[in-house]
Scaffold this active site. Structure first.
Site, short mmCIF file in Angstrom:
data_model
loop_
_atom_site.label_atom_id
_atom_site.label_comp_id
_atom_site.label_asym_id
_atom_site.label_seq_id
_atom_site.Cartn_x
_atom_site.Cartn_y
_atom_site.Cartn_z
N LYS A 1 -22.97 5.76 -38.64
CA LYS A 1 -22.11 5.86 -39.82
C LYS A 1 -20.96 4.84 -39.75
O LYS A 1 -19.78 5.21 -39.64
CB LYS A 1 -21.56 7.30 -39.98
N ASP B 1 -36.48 14.69 -41.66
CA ASP B 1 -36.23 14.53 -43.10
C ASP B 1 -36.51 13.13 -43.60
O ASP B 1 -36.02 12.74 -44.65
CB ASP B 1 -34.78 14.93 -43.43
#
Ligand code: GDD
Ligand code: MG
Length: 344
Positions: A157, A106
């Site tokens: 993250k 992506d």
């Protein structure tokens, strides 16, 4: 040299667009997204590509087949249950016999892939991770490097207090097959939380390559719209993006289509329609006086008279009623019906 594209995620953040269309093949400027990645693989001299799939694999296989239409040779490695990024690579082990290039399925970028591969070889790394600077690393994998470019730390993250630099994992890797020995077989395993930290613990040479070209992860509606605006303003360029060859003299009276917009084939445009900074897919019908601004409209949509669509994304085969208003930020899944005079 082989390429592997990780294209098995569910695309949850792009719902409802990804209910019927898996994220790797959502249209970007009217072409399935993976074609941009296949082009990039080819630019790095890679012709054999393994697509690692899990969510709606048939839809992707039916579209790309053996890859011969796109100048590559595609094979598929399909997981029964998602194995995560590292587990998916391990699942394709039988095809991995040499240095491989791996992409997150992506990311859109104009990285010089041949330069990344050359850098990896020259420094004899076991893994090279392409990095890109971003303003807010917390949605990505933060990567710390030494001044000479070796990777020191990888935090997926990171929380606000863990953000120590602005370089993140761009989701493009060159990997030696030896790293496969660190990945367990047939169980979920992550590159980001498993393999990369493990390689660093084991003092394996993990190299960075810092990107200064265009890069984006298309995985949220905001980013998906952003990439279109970057294409329309020519901030991202690719031969895959169609030309703006609209025959304006054939348009009916009072129609305005700006120079940026991309209109696919078989689109009917009626009087006084206004289209600006937008992408319109095949077989759409746009009735009198409708305005479409800063939006992405997939194929087969009917947009009725005087509708107003602004900064929105419309899936396939929807009906947008007469004088309906889609305000900025609306994302419609396939076959949505918006009744006449509604405001969303
Ligand atoms: N085959 C397979 N199986 N593919 C998977 C699986 C799986 O179980 N899980 C995820 N993928 C694919 C997704 O389809 C996507 O193309 C890619 O792996 C990354 O997954 P995302 O879910 O998009 O991850 P992210 O965007 O939150 O984070 C990743 O990308 C960032 C850059 O965009 C991480 O790699 C971050 O470290 C990185 O910064
Ligand atoms: Mg992503």
């Amino acid at each position: 040299m082989k390429g592997l594209i990780l294209a098995g995620g569910k695309g949850t953040r792009l719902r409802p667009l990804t209910i019927n269309t898996p994220k790797p093949v959502v249209p970007v400027a009217n072409s399935p997204f993976l074609l941009y990645q296949i082009d990039l693989m080819r630019s790095g001299g890679i012709q054999e590509i393994i697509l690692s799939l899990s969510y709606q694999p048939r839809k992707i296989e039916d579209l790309l087949k053996d890859g011969s239409d796109y100048g590559v040779w595609i094979r598929y490695a399909v997981e029964g249950t998602p194995l995560g990024t590292g587990g998916a690579f391990k699942n394709a082990e039988e095809h991995i016999d040499s240095t491989s290039v791996v992409f997150n399925g992506d990311v859109l970028t104009s990285v010089d892939l041949a330069a990344v591969i050359a850098h990896h070889r020259e420094k004899r790394a076991v893994a090279t991770i392409v990095l890109t600077p971003v303003e807010n690393p917390s949605a990505y994998g933060l990567v710390e490097t030494t001044p000479d470019g070796w990777i020191q730390r990888f935090i997926e993250k990171p929380g606000p207090d863990e953000v120590t630099c602005n370089t993140i994992n761009a989701g493009i890797y060159v990997l030696e097959p030896s790293v496969l020995s660190y990945i367990p077989k047939d169980e979920p395993y992550s590159f980001e939380r498993g393999l990369f930290p493990t390689l660093l613990e084991r003092k394996e040479p993990v190299l960075s390559f810092i990107l200064d070209q265009y890069w984006i992860d298309i995985g949220t509606p905001q980013k998906y719209l952003e990439v279109h605006h970057d294409i329309l303003s020519r901030k991202f360029m690719s031969p895959r993006v169609p030309g703006r060859g609209l025959e304006r003299s054939l348009l009916p009276g009072g129609v305005v289509v700006d120079e940026k917009s991309i209109i696919d084939s078989d689109v009917t445009i009626r009087d006084h329609v206004r289209i600006e900074n937008s992408v319109i897919g095949k077989n759409c019908k746009i009735d009198e006086g409708a305005h479409i601004l800063d939006s992405v409209i997939w194929s087969g949509n009917a947009i009725d008279a005087d509708a107003r669509i602004t900064k929105s994304i419309v899936g396939k085969g929807c009906y947008i009623g007469r004088s309906a208003i889609l305000r900025p930020g609306v994302v419609l899944g396939d076959k949505t019906v918006v009744t006449d005079f509604s405001t969303l």
